[in-house]
Design a protein around this motif. Structure first.
Motif, short mmCIF file in Angstrom:
data_model
loop_
_atom_site.label_atom_id
_atom_site.label_comp_id
_atom_site.label_asym_id
_atom_site.label_seq_id
_atom_site.Cartn_x
_atom_site.Cartn_y
_atom_site.Cartn_z
N LEU A 59 0.86 -1.19 0.00
CA LEU A 59 0.00 0.00 0.00
C LEU A 59 0.89 1.23 0.00
CD1 LEU A 59 -2.32 -1.65 2.54
CD2 LEU A 59 -3.20 -0.69 0.42
N PRO A 60 0.47 2.31 -0.67
CA PRO A 60 1.36 3.45 -0.86
C PRO A 60 1.59 4.31 0.37
CG PRO A 60 -0.78 3.90 -1.82
CD PRO A 60 -0.80 2.47 -1.41
N SER A 61 0.69 4.20 1.37
CA SER A 61 0.83 5.06 2.55
C SER A 61 0.05 4.46 3.70
CB SER A 61 0.29 6.47 2.25
OG SER A 61 -1.12 6.41 2.01
N LEU A 71 -3.50 2.41 3.96
CA LEU A 71 -3.66 1.24 4.81
C LEU A 71 -4.90 1.35 5.68
CD1 LEU A 71 -2.11 -1.41 5.84
CD2 LEU A 71 -1.28 0.07 7.68
N ARG A 72 -5.12 2.58 6.22
CA ARG A 72 -6.25 2.79 7.14
C ARG A 72 -7.60 2.80 6.40
NH1 ARG A 72 -3.16 1.32 10.90
NH2 ARG A 72 -1.85 2.83 11.97
N ARG A 73 -7.63 3.35 5.21
CA ARG A 73 -8.93 3.52 4.54
C ARG A 73 -9.34 2.32 3.68
NH1 ARG A 73 -5.84 7.31 1.38
NH2 ARG A 73 -5.46 6.49 -0.73
N THR A 74 -8.43 1.40 3.41
CA THR A 74 -8.76 0.25 2.58
C THR A 74 -9.26 -0.89 3.46
OG1 THR A 74 -7.01 0.89 1.04
CG2 THR A 74 -7.94 -1.31 0.79
#
Length: 390
Positions: free
Chosen positions: A34-36, A40-43
């Motif tokens: 994940l790019p950030s 990570l938190r929103r997916t």
């Protein structure tokens, strides 16, 4: 300077975009980058519009889910390690202690065993109904009925159920219940489970992709499909918690074989019809079980609902034919191989004692699953083996 051992892992090269071929790329991975941290938190693994972890989906598995949903006439699909795993996912997601499950008398054997043992141990009751008599379903429905299974055609003995009548009764007598169909035999091609005559539909289907979609006899996989968004979210949530995953290479094999599915299904259907018609004259055969034959149980229901009939034929033998004679016949077959399952390129044969699969039934049934051999060669093989009975 970055060491080569590190640069081999963290290499900057990315292949150029724009590659396209008839075969979808195979995406493997347990860890998915994940790019950030924000990403990570929103997916969420519960959504099908992003990637979190290999167990919950890759572009490869999402592609197969989408195509299986299209095949079934659904809008959502989930993959499971086998057809039985898909079936158990439905049972375990939708049933709780105190609930009742309804199953047809010709249900798939492991499904019956699960109801009698595993589900019963968890406090789930089950009732058995006659799939050819919709009113027999009404008679066993209670306020606790939460799941009604349909099976078309019936396992081994291939009775075609009164699908339309059963669904009408389920909607009238058990509006609280989910109506589920094992659609492995129909494969999304024989009839439209989510768009049946009279505006009727099931709520979900399970499908043993091991059979016709795989087509090679070398993959174990299952699916659950639905058009109901709420039901899908419920199932997908349980699916994610259950750790059910499928391997990317197996998904690749099913995707590779899907373009030929309709052709293979039609060929096996045609072979089964030809052999079913011919087999009615065979010595020792009391009845040929195949939904397209007028004297096969449930034929009228099949004619009302279906446009195809799969590649299975079962032969019920006369009482004077012993089980040992049937077994010797199966041993004498050369093109029909002895093996469980069906839907692959090789024709298969398995004998069944009815007493072991149907309450109160007697006699021997030989299930034949057509592969892709020439039908005349299969008939010659069967005729030669049946000389034992003459």
């Amino acid at each position: 300077m970055t060491q080569r051992s590190t640069s081999l892992i963290h290499h900057a090269y990315q292949p150029p975009a724009g590659f396209e071929s008839p075969v979808l790329p195979v995406h493997k991975g347990s860890s998915i980058f994940l790019p950030s941290v924000a990403a990570l938190r929103r997916t969420s693994w519960k959504d099908r519009d992003g990637y979190t972890y290999g167990l919950h989906g890759t572009p490869t598995t999402f592609a197969l889910e989408s195509r299986i949903a299209e095949l079934e006439g659904a809008t959502h699909a989930l993959l499971a390690p086998s057809g039985l795993a898909a079936l158990n996912l439905v049972n375990q997601t939708l049933l709780a202690s105190g609930d009742q499950l309804c199953i047809p008398s010709n249900v798939y054997g492991p499904s019956r065993a699960s109801a009698r043992h595993d589900l019963a141990r968890w406090g789930v009751q089950h009732a058995v109904y006659d799939p050819l008599d919709a009113e027999s379903l009404r008679a066993v429905i209670t306020p606790q009925t939460k799941l009604i299974w349909l099976e078309a055609a019936g396992s081994v003995t291939l009775e075609f159920p009164d699908l339309l009548g059963l669904i009408r009764v389920a909607r009238e007598a058990a509006p609280q219940a989910v109506v589920a169909l094992d659609n492995t035999w129909g494969c999304g091609l024989a009839f439209d489970a989510f768009a049946l005559p009279g505006g009727l539909a099931v709520d979900l289907t399970i499908h043993a992709l091991t059979k016709y979609p795989s087509g090679g006899g070398d993959v174990l996989m299952g699916s659950v499909c639905t058009r109901d968004e709420t039901l899908f979210v419920h199932l997908a949530t349980a699916h994610g918690r259950s750790g059910l995953g499928v391997g990317a290479n197996d998904v690749e094999l099913v995707l590779r074989n899907l373009p030929s599915l309709a052709l293979r299904y039609a060929a096996q259907d045609a072979a089964a019809r030809r052999i079913a018609q011919w087999a009615q004259q065979l010595p020792g055969v009391a009845q040929v079980l195949h939904p397209a034959l007028p004297n096969s149980p449930g034929h009228a229901h099949w004619a009302q609902t279906c446009r195809a009939a799969a590649g299975l034929v079962s032969l019920r033998f006369a009482p004077e034919v012993s089980a040992s004679q049937v077994e010797a016949t199966v041993d004498a077959l050369r093109l029909f191989r002895i093996a469980w399952s069906w839907g692959g390129p090789v024709s298969l044969a398995v004998p069944y004692e009815l007493a072991g699969i149907r309450d109160g039934a007697q006699g021997t049934v030989l299930r034949l699953a057509m592969g892709l051999e020439d039908p005349q060669d299969l008939m010659d093989d069967l005729a030669n083996a049946l000389r034992i009975i003459r």
